[in-house]
Design an enzyme around this catalytic site. Sequence first.
Site, PDB file in Angstrom:
ATOM      1  CD  GLU A   1      -5.744 -30.328  -9.255  1.00  0.00           C
ATOM      2  OE1 GLU A   1      -5.219 -29.824 -10.261  1.00  0.00           O
ATOM      3  OE2 GLU A   1      -5.166 -31.152  -8.533  1.00  0.00           O
TER       4      GLU A   1
ATOM      5  CE  LYS B   1     -21.337 -24.246  -5.869  1.00  0.00           C
ATOM      6  NZ  LYS B   1     -21.919 -24.289  -7.225  1.00  0.00           N
TER       7      LYS B   1
ATOM      8  N   GLY C   1     -10.836 -19.842  -6.867  1.00  0.00           N
ATOM      9  CA  GLY C   1      -9.878 -20.515  -5.981  1.00  0.00           C
ATOM     10  C   GLY C   1      -9.341 -19.568  -4.922  1.00  0.00           C
TER      11      GLY C   1
ATOM     12  CD  GLU D   1      -8.299 -21.390 -17.983  1.00  0.00           C
ATOM     13  OE1 GLU D   1      -8.806 -20.767 -17.045  1.00  0.00           O
ATOM     14  OE2 GLU D   1      -8.066 -22.611 -17.945  1.00  0.00           O
TER      15      GLU D   1
ATOM     16  CB  CYS E   1      -7.926 -26.870 -16.707  1.00  0.00           C
ATOM     17  SG  CYS E   1      -7.844 -28.652 -16.459  1.00  0.00           S
TER      18      CYS E   1
HETATM   19  P1  NAD Z   1     -15.623 -21.281 -11.591  1.00  0.00           P
HETATM   20  O1  NAD Z   1     -14.512 -20.947 -10.672  1.00  0.00           O
HETATM   21  O2  NAD Z   1     -16.429 -20.189 -12.158  1.00  0.00           O
HETATM   22  O3  NAD Z   1     -16.676 -22.237 -10.856  1.00  0.00           O
HETATM   23  C1  NAD Z   1     -16.278 -23.476 -10.303  1.00  0.00           C
HETATM   24  C2  NAD Z   1     -17.187 -23.798  -9.141  1.00  0.00           C
HETATM   25  O4  NAD Z   1     -16.998 -22.835  -8.113  1.00  0.00           O
HETATM   26  C3  NAD Z   1     -18.672 -23.779  -9.490  1.00  0.00           C
HETATM   27  O5  NAD Z   1     -19.309 -24.845  -8.825  1.00  0.00           O
HETATM   28  C4  NAD Z   1     -19.116 -22.443  -8.922  1.00  0.00           C
HETATM   29  O6  NAD Z   1     -20.479 -22.402  -8.576  1.00  0.00           O
HETATM   30  C5  NAD Z   1     -18.249 -22.343  -7.681  1.00  0.00           C
HETATM   31  N1  NAD Z   1     -18.081 -20.993  -7.156  1.00  0.00           N
HETATM   32  C6  NAD Z   1     -18.165 -19.802  -7.828  1.00  0.00           C
HETATM   33  N2  NAD Z   1     -17.960 -18.783  -6.969  1.00  0.00           N
HETATM   34  C7  NAD Z   1     -17.726 -19.321  -5.751  1.00  0.00           C
HETATM   35  C8  NAD Z   1     -17.419 -18.783  -4.470  1.00  0.00           C
HETATM   36  N3  NAD Z   1     -17.340 -17.471  -4.261  1.00  0.00           N
HETATM   37  N4  NAD Z   1     -17.201 -19.630  -3.450  1.00  0.00           N
HETATM   38  C9  NAD Z   1     -17.261 -20.956  -3.637  1.00  0.00           C
HETATM   39  N5  NAD Z   1     -17.565 -21.536  -4.819  1.00  0.00           N
HETATM   40  C10 NAD Z   1     -17.794 -20.727  -5.862  1.00  0.00           C
HETATM   41  O7  NAD Z   1     -14.981 -22.182 -12.699  1.00  0.00           O
HETATM   42  P2  NAD Z   1     -15.713 -22.797 -13.963  1.00  0.00           P
HETATM   43  O8  NAD Z   1     -15.990 -21.676 -14.901  1.00  0.00           O
HETATM   44  O9  NAD Z   1     -16.828 -23.674 -13.527  1.00  0.00           O
HETATM   45  O10 NAD Z   1     -14.604 -23.765 -14.562  1.00  0.00           O
HETATM   46  C11 NAD Z   1     -13.666 -23.318 -15.460  1.00  0.00           C
HETATM   47  C12 NAD Z   1     -12.347 -23.118 -14.763  1.00  0.00           C
HETATM   48  O11 NAD Z   1     -11.968 -24.314 -14.111  1.00  0.00           O
HETATM   49  C13 NAD Z   1     -11.236 -22.802 -15.732  1.00  0.00           C
HETATM   50  O12 NAD Z   1     -10.399 -21.806 -15.207  1.00  0.00           O
HETATM   51  C14 NAD Z   1     -10.484 -24.112 -15.827  1.00  0.00           C
HETATM   52  O13 NAD Z   1      -9.167 -23.995 -16.223  1.00  0.00           O
HETATM   53  C15 NAD Z   1     -10.632 -24.646 -14.447  1.00  0.00           C
HETATM   54  N6  NAD Z   1     -10.434 -26.098 -14.429  1.00  0.00           N
HETATM   55  C16 NAD Z   1      -9.315 -26.614 -13.848  1.00  0.00           C
HETATM   56  C17 NAD Z   1      -9.085 -27.984 -13.858  1.00  0.00           C
HETATM   57  C18 NAD Z   1      -7.861 -28.599 -13.209  1.00  0.00           C
HETATM   58  O14 NAD Z   1      -7.834 -29.809 -13.007  1.00  0.00           O
HETATM   59  N7  NAD Z   1      -6.843 -27.848 -12.878  1.00  0.00           N
HETATM   60  C19 NAD Z   1     -10.007 -28.815 -14.476  1.00  0.00           C
HETATM   61  C20 NAD Z   1     -11.140 -28.263 -15.051  1.00  0.00           C
HETATM   62  C21 NAD Z   1     -11.345 -26.903 -15.010  1.00  0.00           C
END
Ligand code: NAD
Length: 490
Positions: free
Chosen positions: A258, A182, A240, A390, A292
Amino acid sequence: MADVSPAPSAKAFVPKLLINGELVGASDGATFPLFNPATREKIADVPEATTQDVETAVAAAKAAFPAWSALDPTARGACLKRLGALIRKHNDELAYLESISMGRPVSEYFEGWVAAGEFDHYAEAWSSIQGQATLNTPGFVGLTLRQPYGVAGVIIPWNVPVLFLAKKAAPALIAGNTVVLKSSEKAPLASAKIAELAVEAGFPPGVFNIITGHGQTSGAAMSSHMDIGVLTFTGSGRTGRLIQEAAAKSNLKKVILELGGKSPAIVFDDANLEKTVAQTVKGIQWNSGQVCMANSRIYVQEAIASTFVEVFNKEFASVKAGNPLDKDVHHGPLVDDVQYRSVLSYIEEGKKSGTVAIGGQGTLESTGGYFVEPTVFLDTPEDARIMKEEIFGPVVHINTFKTEAEAIAKANDTVYGLYASVYTRDIERAMRVAKALDSGHVSINASSPTTGRDLPFGGYKVSGQGREGYLHSLDNFLETKTVLIRVDAE
Ligand code: NAD
């Protein structure tokens, strides 16, 4: 700023779900609108995958699993290779789609090439999947078999989507799993383009399913699905935790997380000033700070602090903002209105505790897009909320320290632990500090986005669990089975 007008080819692109080898709309026909963050023009209607679509995709993946996992791995690899080649061929279109959907400057787009390289790498990596043999149990020969889980779930964020798609799906697939992926609702276009390319690459129906939609529907349905054996996620800590909880309440699927970061860079007074500034500016400026591992906290030793700040501010402020489709632009907008408001509210709160050295404004009124100025805060108290959370924007805090011990204590005073940097010419000090930092990754004299492809990447503390990287990612998608064979004489 000039308006961004989508080119005819991208205007013609209609995102679809890839389920069981077919490019389809959502089962109930629902879509959601997507807007260009540089102009706020609508650019696409994107299918909103339903719970039923997740059911259908997982059922297709489950049905495809026996044949896919039984294939000669070179045949699986051939599909990956073809997809890698197609991604490379369509790199410019992917850059374009990322630019109009999440504001990524095309001038800095490298993800298509890296993603293609990931598929190329894993196409050949099957021979690294090896078990163990032992004679240490008297009367027995012991073996371990490494086997795929079955259906692997992949949920990716919006900030570098194509990279995460490839880094997660390629090892899952070569290990013999089938995949339901997804993409993020904020940046679904490039993944939807890769769905088209996956069909062209000739994956058997059901092996690689790619869906678009919001997290609370399709993401949640994947997290609690009883037939997904392993789920790899990159995104926020909040999501997460929800995924981990859903996994625990359903089939206790294996979860790789991650998550976010608040990454420190420690700059000692013997560091090469010019190179350190170039690296640390890039670390927070790249992708408009929506990274991130961005070095969002910089600690500079007092003796060089004023010079460092002067040079840093000059370089950070000089980055060219504008239409991310222009080849000389390096500072695009934030991904959307939500992110824009969130970053601005952090900045406003930060102004109450620290000093703004440069920036500190959004420019929506003047540009029509979600642009935020490169912003530097000085002298923010370590316990301020803006130092702890963050921000995910082009906002950096520069504070000072006197001693090595003080720098380590400040750097570690966070719930995160994803990426840290140490700048010094003294290798003993560099290694001492690297050892002391609570961080899954430490770069010496380098900042994000520098990582090693064959090295493990992942977080300490709330930055996640599990590691990714060539061999490490393969391991994420393989169960371990012990087989004990009695070999007693009759
Ligand atoms: P997010 O958690 O809002 O969304 C990530 C994904 O999760 C999206 O596809 C979203 O639709 C899905 N999602 C949202 N709610 C969900 C649920 N209840 N159940 C299952 N899936 C769900 O994150 P974002 O805003 O897309 O990304 C930014 C975040 O990602 C920041 O915190 C950043 O630090 C982190 N990030 C981490 C890494 C790493 O390698 N550690 C890399 C890039 C981004």
